[in-house]
Design an enzyme around this catalytic site. Structure first.
Site, mmCIF file in Angstrom:
data_model
loop_
_atom_site.group_PDB
_atom_site.id
_atom_site.type_symbol
_atom_site.label_atom_id
_atom_site.label_comp_id
_atom_site.label_asym_id
_atom_site.label_seq_id
_atom_site.Cartn_x
_atom_site.Cartn_y
_atom_site.Cartn_z
ATOM 1 N N HIS A 1 -7.876 -5.393 -0.607
ATOM 2 C CA HIS A 1 -6.628 -4.687 -0.331
ATOM 3 C C HIS A 1 -5.904 -5.293 0.877
ATOM 4 C CE1 HIS A 1 -3.972 -1.274 -0.802
ATOM 5 N NE2 HIS A 1 -4.129 -0.930 0.466
ATOM 6 N N SER B 1 0.829 -1.194 0.000
ATOM 7 C CA SER B 1 0.000 0.000 0.000
ATOM 8 C C SER B 1 0.875 1.261 0.000
ATOM 9 C CB SER B 1 -0.969 -0.029 1.181
ATOM 10 O OG SER B 1 -2.008 0.900 1.013
ATOM 11 N N ASP C 1 -9.249 -5.430 -4.926
ATOM 12 C CA ASP C 1 -8.547 -4.292 -4.340
ATOM 13 C C ASP C 1 -9.010 -3.010 -5.023
ATOM 14 O OD1 ASP C 1 -6.799 -2.493 -3.204
ATOM 15 O OD2 ASP C 1 -4.983 -3.377 -4.062
#
Length: 318
Positions: free
Chosen positions: A294, A180, A262
């Site tokens: 995610h 991320s 995601d």
């Protein structure tokens, strides 16, 4: 007499009230809400939604993995957790992996139970020594603090004076990885290392897991955390808008990982496709896990699909 006294001091009283109102309006901020990370009240007080459980370093007799914490910049509270795999012979060398945690630039920690558990597994399975970077968080420390802190840790490690690194790190096989926002930071560290010839360690590659990149559209979180941004196509946030920069990355292989559900999936694919067309000469791969969201691999580390992703990363680091 009382009426005369009030009349005489009314201009002064009015002036004081006006000044106080001006001061209050100067220091007041517009309330902001960035759920699930944090919100900011009108008085500037920050409230975080997530409580992050921190755990101490440990020695695991079953896996042989050891961990310890090191302070790098005490004045800025910048530190790292080091993971050393099981040693089977004297002065054994392992590839070195710098790992940068995610959390929208504003939450999580290298010392959280979630990352400690995951990186313990990765150390064991990939047989690498890991430096897990704990950088200062926004919004208290606005971007680029996270980039500068992570760069400082990399340069500290590259000096090779820390005992574990001096004895066991193979500085000719160095990798970057992150998830991320951590993947965003990893990419920017690779850019900086590619531009600055004095970085002595040999960067082989990087693995970007569910990277938080821009897509050429306004992003309120990035704008708030990076007020000095160059806009929606800031190279730090939207590298796909800077193809020539991608072509200059000085590593030999890159793995991009994403998941079918995601919300950042398309951005990972855009980065991959742009890098593939940029003229960069390295080995490029992408791994998509269907049906997952995610950073699912962090929240459900024992699931079969998390194991599949782990195998892909281990293979990449081998």
């Amino acid at each position: 007499m009382a009426l005369q006294f009030t009349h005489l001091h009314f201009p002064l009283l009015f002036l004081i009230i006006t000044i106080c109102l001006c001061i209050s309006s100067t220091f007041a901020v517009k309330p902001q809400n960035f759920y699930p990370f944090f919100k900011v009240d009108a008085d500037g007080i920050i409230h975080r939604y997530q409580h992050i459980k921190l755990v101490p370093p440990s020695n695991n007799p079953k896996t042989g993995v050891q961990s310890k914490d090191v302070t790098i910049l005490p004045q800025k509270d910048v530190s790292a957790r080091l993971y050393l795999p099981k040693i089977s012979r004297k002065n054994q060398k392992f590839p070195l992996l710098f790992y940068i945690h995610g959390g929208g630039f504003c939450t999580q920690s290298a010392f959280s139970s979630m990352y400690d558990s995951y990186l313990h597994k990765l150390t064991c399975e990939a047989n690498v020594i890991i430096v897990s970077i704990d950088y200062r968080l926004a919004p208290e420390h606005l971007i680029p603090a996270c980039y500068d802190d992570s760069w400082a840790v990399m340069n500290w490690a590259a000096q090779g004076t820390e005992p574990w690194l001096k004895i066991h790190a193979n500085f000719s096989r160095v990798f970057l990885a992150g998830d991320s926002a951590g993947a965003n930071i990893a990419h920017n560290l690779m850019v900086r290392a590619s531009e600055e010839s004095h970085f002595v360690a040999s960067l082989v590659g990087m693995a970007l897991i569910d990277p938080y990149f821009g897509n050429g559209k306004p992003d309120s979180l990035w704008t708030y955390l990076c007020p000095k941004s160059n806009g929606i196509n800031d190279s730090r946030f939207n590298p796909a808008a800077h193809r020539s920069m991608l072509s200059e990355l000085k590593c030999s292989k890159i793995l991009v990982c994403t998941a079918g559900k995601d919300f950042l999936r398309d951005r990972a694919w855009t980065y991959y496709e742009t890098l593939k067309k940029s003229g960069w000469k390295g080995e490029l791969g992408i791994k998509e896990i269907e049906g997952e969201g995610h950073v699912f691999h962090l929240f459900n580390q024992t699931s079969e699909k998390a194991k599949v992703l782990m195998k892909s990363i281990v293979h990449f680091l081998a």
